[in-house]
Design an enzyme around this catalytic site. Structure first.
Site, PDB file in Angstrom:
ATOM      1  N   CYS A 177      -5.936   8.410   2.456  1.00  0.00           N
ATOM      2  CA  CYS A 177      -5.675   8.381   3.894  1.00  0.00           C
ATOM      3  C   CYS A 177      -6.146   9.676   4.536  1.00  0.00           C
ATOM      4  CB  CYS A 177      -4.198   8.183   4.203  1.00  0.00           C
ATOM      5  SG  CYS A 177      -3.904   8.176   5.987  1.00  0.00           S
TER       6      CYS A 177
ATOM      7  N   ASN B 173       0.864  -1.173   0.000  1.00  0.00           N
ATOM      8  CA  ASN B 173       0.000   0.000   0.000  1.00  0.00           C
ATOM      9  C   ASN B 173       0.907   1.231   0.000  1.00  0.00           C
ATOM     10  OD1 ASN B 173      -1.455   2.124   2.008  1.00  0.00           O
ATOM     11  ND2 ASN B 173      -3.016   0.999   0.903  1.00  0.00           N
TER      12      ASN B 173
HETATM   13  C1  LIG Z   1      -5.510   1.063  12.436  1.00  0.00           C
HETATM   14  C2  LIG Z   1      -5.752   1.214  10.973  1.00  0.00           C
HETATM   15  C3  LIG Z   1      -4.720   1.590  10.123  1.00  0.00           C
HETATM   16  C4  LIG Z   1      -4.929   1.742   8.748  1.00  0.00           C
HETATM   17  N1  LIG Z   1      -3.903   2.076   7.925  1.00  0.00           N
HETATM   18  C5  LIG Z   1      -4.107   2.145   6.580  1.00  0.00           C
HETATM   19  C6  LIG Z   1      -3.045   2.408   5.682  1.00  0.00           C
HETATM   20  O1  LIG Z   1      -1.893   2.555   6.074  1.00  0.00           O
HETATM   21  N2  LIG Z   1      -3.312   2.503   4.350  1.00  0.00           N
HETATM   22  C7  LIG Z   1      -4.594   2.323   3.858  1.00  0.00           C
HETATM   23  O2  LIG Z   1      -4.795   2.402   2.653  1.00  0.00           O
HETATM   24  N3  LIG Z   1      -5.610   2.051   4.691  1.00  0.00           N
HETATM   25  C8  LIG Z   1      -5.403   1.957   6.031  1.00  0.00           C
HETATM   26  N4  LIG Z   1      -6.457   1.671   6.866  1.00  0.00           N
HETATM   27  C9  LIG Z   1      -7.799   1.472   6.297  1.00  0.00           C
HETATM   28  C10 LIG Z   1      -8.098   0.005   6.097  1.00  0.00           C
HETATM   29  O3  LIG Z   1      -7.197  -0.594   5.203  1.00  0.00           O
HETATM   30  C11 LIG Z   1      -9.533  -0.177   5.548  1.00  0.00           C
HETATM   31  O4  LIG Z   1      -9.659   0.521   4.341  1.00  0.00           O
HETATM   32  C12 LIG Z   1     -10.578   0.350   6.503  1.00  0.00           C
HETATM   33  O5  LIG Z   1     -10.224   0.055   7.832  1.00  0.00           O
HETATM   34  C13 LIG Z   1     -11.968  -0.231   6.233  1.00  0.00           C
HETATM   35  O6  LIG Z   1     -11.994  -1.617   6.367  1.00  0.00           O
HETATM   36  P1  LIG Z   1     -12.438  -2.365   7.735  1.00  0.00           P
HETATM   37  O7  LIG Z   1     -13.723  -1.785   8.160  1.00  0.00           O
HETATM   38  O8  LIG Z   1     -12.515  -3.817   7.346  1.00  0.00           O
HETATM   39  O9  LIG Z   1     -11.355  -2.115   8.711  1.00  0.00           O
HETATM   40  C14 LIG Z   1      -6.230   1.523   8.232  1.00  0.00           C
HETATM   41  C15 LIG Z   1      -7.261   1.135   9.093  1.00  0.00           C
HETATM   42  C16 LIG Z   1      -7.045   0.978  10.453  1.00  0.00           C
HETATM   43  C17 LIG Z   1      -8.187   0.563  11.321  1.00  0.00           C
END
Ligand SMILES: Cc1cc2nc3c(=O)[nH]c(=O)nc-3n(C[C@H](O)[C@H](O)[C@H](O)COP(=O)(O)O)c2cc1C
Ligand SMILES: Cc1cc2nc3c(=O)[nH]c(=O)nc-3n(C[C@H](O)[C@H](O)[C@H](O)COP(=O)(O)OP(=O)(O)OC[C@H]3O[C@@H](n4cnc5c(N)ncnc54)[C@H](O)[C@@H]3O)c2cc1C
Ligand SMILES: Cc1cc2nc3c(=O)[nH]c(=O)nc-3n(C[C@H](O)[C@H](O)[C@H](O)COP(=O)(O)OP(=O)(O)OC[C@H]3O[C@@H](n4cnc5c(N)ncnc54)[C@H](O)[C@@H]3O)c2cc1C
Ligand SMILES: Cc1cc2nc3c(=O)[nH]c(=O)nc-3n(C[C@H](O)[C@H](O)[C@H](O)COP(=O)(O)O)c2cc1C
Ligand code: FES
Ligand code: FES
Lengths: 265, 303, 303, 265
Positions: free
Chosen positions: C130, C99
């Site tokens: 982000c 990513n």
């Molecule tokens: C603690 C945390 C850190 C994350 N860091 C990134 C990241 O570095 N890059 C990114 O594209 N998405 C990041 N995300 C977003 C997740 O990849 C995902 O898009 C988002 O959490 C929705 O999916 P979920 O509901 O299954 O968690 C992060 C999410 C969380 C909770």
């Protein structure tokens, strides 16, 4: 159709007893916490139960009034375990408190002529409102008969109670009790001309009953289900299509005369 | 007892707690449960120029900590409201505010004009954000230009307090708030529902007849609060905050973020007495914090 | 056992279940709990050109059926990744996808070029969404024009599979998907987190050091599913769906809505073995429904 | 600081016994369901507990390992009831199953010289990891002393257990047990020169202890708390600012030598 404008309450009721009628059905009997009289409730009405402790249950759950025992000041709910909410509710133990909004909805109506032949048809957990309806009819001097349908003998619930109120006919899909087949195939329908039919159960069953009633010019009331959010006519989520347009099952129902519905039967 | 009075334009509220449109019927439905006159205001059901049957069934689905709805503005039209419902509810001792929806600018104007004639209705909430109707207004709420156009038109015919209800389904809600402020809105309320969807995997069909619907309830609170905070920083008119308020602490978060008043929607379904509990809870919080006026905490976020 | 293979551009996945960036570390953190080689793919942590310390503490708050985070792309930079982490994880028998985040187009380009040289990395996911860093990319993801610009630039230097991760904080996500498709993206993944906020009413301070943060978890699923459905109708490239997937049934909803693959994020925190359970659950569903290929249900929503 | 690369498990453990130490504290003792041996765990490590049945608890909750009883194959957790999650956990009854990820984090380190004077300082529920640490030290041939601080006598927990492991000093804010005041005011600190201090408790207390240790050139390890999402170093939510930058409390901690922290003391 009588639209019951009864005062509604938010009450914390206490579980008096719990009976597992079957691994999928639980009968919970509730009473008030401090001995106050339960509010008046009519047959066909329901309650909205708050489910505490189920992380996936956000809204209340609508449950029919199965029985109101005036003497012991008890409200009975008969619950089929289908999802997280009903399963959590079934874990309530005697002494636990459950929050309810009640009584909700309209109610079944009664024929003028007390000598009318009345048949109460319940399928599956749809027998729930029929017990209180049967008792009420009997108290008022009517002679109700019952026709209960289920998959097999194990799914026929509260049979003793029904028998004490009137003639009780049974169909099971596997023939393990009563006649084999669906309720609308029961031979009593050939033998007796009923003037009034009340029914509650799975929609296909109610539609078959409604069709039979219409074809035989029998007055028929059905108890409908619907996805409900508020249960009190405030959100308009629970509509049924009727000849008067969309009406709320929770307020203008759940009891409908089949002539009001736009069912294709 | 702390002073809970707040003002929205010329509107005086005895406390900042109102009910959200579409979740509280016409108030009457809750009369058995609470003393309606204790509320800061009641936002009645979305009202349109003509009678609307709304969307087909099913209209509701439960989701994690929330619900989707696709009611689709079912109502009997503004004339029915004025003739039949208004006389019944106009004596309730609180602010009765009509949520006005439409599919065309002309509809909005005509409806607002009718409501303007009802003496006991001190304000309207212009719903330019209903996601459940093809031309249900959400289109108006998703661009500054269309939002300005409809607010400008209604402002001309509606002299009383004009609240504009904003859609959260946008890139920059504060921009839209500024646009409607510029056209003379007295206040903005936000958020309406987030556009969402759910599928029944057994039948492979959508849970709602309209496929998509409006998401509300606890789950939307973080998004709503963020949007209210952003909007409060962007406009000078009072902001009414809502979206996922389930208890007094949630309400206080919105007040701290800058909302002058709040609305409670979905929570009414779970606890029909929640509005009163929130009023009492806000008061208790103020006493705990040693404040004697609600204004001491509005916008009081430290950051 | 049904056939679960799917393709995203040139990328072959043994099944549609991947892990979401930022929620699964570099995969290693979960090696004690599951057989990583069973996964369709692992999206590693957001990687930037230079080392980043991320945001100050506190970075996390729990919300109804979800959580807010404000990690802010903490990572040791792409060189450290290539030299220290890549050799450790490149032998895991699954697709390791990086990513890529940045604050400027030049950053994105330089990072993508470095990753392109790593033989065992078959794809990158361009994070233009982000919400937790001032110039963390979300600005790129909120307009068609800026999204196009960055994708066009990266497409020139990155020959392998290019996935673009979209922001849900927009009025029309399908438009942005179309814009990046037009610039040669092989796939889009959505949704990143919704921008949200929470306040500690006792201290009157925000729960996160950055005031606002990214909302994820079960609560966002209805919004994510709606956006995936809208996007699948708008583009021809494969769509990767994520946001609030907590179990196999949730994953199947996204597949029915048209997603070719899915990612699991926050759910990994609650059950570190959830990915495997979802793979097994999808398989069980297919058997129940009498399907022998996952492709039979992708886009299978009846409406 | 030793970074424990121990295999982690997701386990369903069974509640063996529950003791209400006080209306706000519960001691839960867990064991495996089928008699398998519990995994190895080190003092200072913690577990991430899944809380079922609390609608407002979404994430797991980190809880220190209070004690591991090898003989009875028991894991002890000492829980302070602060919010919905810990309250729900405290409702677990013997026989109930609780899902945990364990063991997590690093651990306390031990001095080379077994004759060193060691002081374990616990404040409030921060005594939790000190019991297992004390037992481990004793098993290894060290002589730990304990200094427990609390608001009042009622909040001093597991005193009997601590006393069985070594000299135990007490401070209470109201003077109802031991010396009146805070732990850093206890007279033992004037009398004995300690070589090592381990501490866990409210942050202001730990900072005061750290300051005392630094001023007196005492090696000091503290057990930090933080908001955690994953508990395994995957999400980077739980960072502490150190001289090496942001590190995860759940993985590179929760035990830190105070020289590594950028605390202003
Ligand atoms: C603690 C945390 C850190 C994350 N860091 C990134 C990241 O570095 N890059 C990114 O594209 N998405 C990041 N995300 C977003 C997740 O990849 C995902 O898009 C988002 O959490 C929705 O999916 P979920 O509901 O299954 O968690 C992060 C999410 C969380 C909770
Ligand atoms: C007027 C009325 C009376 C009822 N009487 C009884 C009764 O006496 N005994 C009984 O066991 N059941 C009764 N039901 C059905 C009962 O409400 C549902 O079984 C229950 O809501 C399911 O909740 P759950 O969490 O267990 O399942 P879920 O997993 O939430 O849902 C399982 C299914 O239940 C239905 N359902 C879920 N939520 C609602 C809701 N808010 N409103 C309506 N349906 C819903 C849906 O069809 C859903 O697919 C009645 C329903 C209505 C509308
Ligand atoms: C490494 C570590 C070891 C711990 N050991 C113990 C112990 O042995 N015994 C004990 O009683 N408590 C312990 N705690 C604290 C315990 O985790 C919190 O009290 C608990 O999470 C509160 O949850 P709740 O739902 O009851 O309260 P909530 O209402 O959710 O929160 C109350 C407060 O608890 C804290 N908290 C909430 N969620 C988390 C989380 N996910 N991570 C960290 N803190 C949180 C916050 O400060 C919050 O304001 C420990 C915490 C950490 C980080
Ligand atoms: C069943 C239902 C019907 C609604 N109808 C309307 C409406 O007619 N007009 C309107 O502006 N908002 C309507 N809303 C949106 C609410 O007023 C409110 O903006 C939204 O639900 C968010 O608040 P909450 O999370 O507190 O419910 C409706 C919401 C629900 C749940
Ligand atoms: S459930 Fe709200 S109107 Fe019927
Ligand atoms: S809690 Fe996820 S890294 Fe520490």
């Amino acid at each position: 159709m009588l639209f019951a404008q009864m005062k509604k309450y938010v009450l914390d009721l206490k579980v008096n007893t719990k009976t597992h009628l079957h691994e999928n059905y639980v009968l919970l009997k509730f009473t008030t916490q401090n001995g106050e009289q339960l509010p008046d409730m009519l047959p066909g009405q329901f309650v909205e139960v708050r489910i505490d402790g189920s992380p996936t249950t956000f809204l209340r759950r609508p449950i029919s009034i199965n029985y109101v025992d005036k003497k012991s000041n008890e409200l009975w709910l008969l619950i089929q375990l289908v999802g997280a909410g009903t399963r959590q509710l079934a874990m309530a133990e005697p002494g636990n408190i459950v929050n309810m909004v009640l009584p909700l909805g309209n109610s079944f109506t009664f024929p003028e002529n007390k000598r009318n032949e009345l048949l109460l048809i319940g399928g599956g957990v749809g027998i729930a409102p029929m017990l209180y309806l049967g008792q009420t009819l009997k108290n008022k001097g009517y002679t109700p008969s019952f026709l209960l349908g289920a998959r097999s003998i194990r799914d026929i619930l509260q049979l003793k109670e029904f028998k004490s109120l009137g003639e009780t006919y049974i169909t099971t899909e596997d023939g393990s009790l009563g006649e084999r087949g669906y309720v609308t195939q029961h031979s009593v329908l050939q033998k007796i001309h009923f003037d009034y039919i009340y029914t509650c159960g799975p929609k296909p069953m109610m539609m078959a009953v409604a069709k039979y009633a219409r074809n035989n010019n029998i007055c028929c009331e059905v108890s409908l289900e619907n996805m409900m959010a508020c249960g009190i006519g405030a959100c308009l989520c629970c509509v049924e299509n009727t000849i008067e347009g969309h009406v709320c099952v929770c307020k203008e129902g759940p009891i409908f005369n089949i002539n009001k519905l736009s069912w294709q039967i | 007892m702390a002073n809970l009075n707040v003002e929205i334009g010329n509107l005086k509220l005895k406390n900042p707690v109102m009910t959200a449109s579409g979740t509280f019927g016409y108030g009457e439905e809750f009369a058995d449960f609470i003393d309606l006159s204790r509320l800061g205001g009641i936002l009645v059901k979305g009202t349109t120029l003509h009678h609307r049957e709304g969307n087909p069934y099913p209209r509701m689905a439960e989701t994690p900590a929330g619900m989707l709805n696709a009611v689709g503005l079912q109502n009997k039209g503004v004339n029915y409201f004025a003739e039949t419902i208004y006389p019944r509810i106009c004596t309730i001792d609180t602010n009765i505010i009509v949520n006005v929806s439409g599919s065309t600018i002309e509809d909005y104007i005509a409806t607002a004009e009718k409501i303007a004639q009802l003496e006991q209705i001190p304000a309207i909430e212009l719903n330019i954000s209903c996601p459940n109707v093809k031309e249900g207004g959400m289109a108006f709420g998703t661009s500054c230009k269309s939002a300005s156009t409809v607010v400008k038109a209604v402002r001309k015919v509606y002299p009383k307090t004009l609240i504009v209800k904003l859609s959260p389904n946008v890139t920059d809600i504060a921009e839209i708030a500024k646009a409607v402020e510029a056209e003379g809105a007295d206040s903005v309320s936000l958020i309406n529902t987030l556009l969402g969807m759910a599928i029944n995997v057994k039948t492979r069909r959508p849970m709602l007849s309209t496929v998509t619907g409006g998401l509300s309830g606890a789950c939307v609170k973080p998004v709503a609060l963020r949007m209210v905070w952003q909007t409060c920083k962007a406009v000078r008119i009072p902001v009414i905050g809502l979206g996922g308020i389930m208890n007094a602490m949630d309400a206080i978060e919105f007040l701290l973020a800058g909302a002058t008043a709040i609305q409670i929607g979905t929570a009414n379904f779970i606890d029909p007495q929640i509005t009163i509990k929130v009023i009492d809870g806000i008061n208790a919080y103020l006493e705990e914090q040693g404040c004697d006026d609600i204004k001491d905490i509005i916008g009081g976020l430290i950051c």
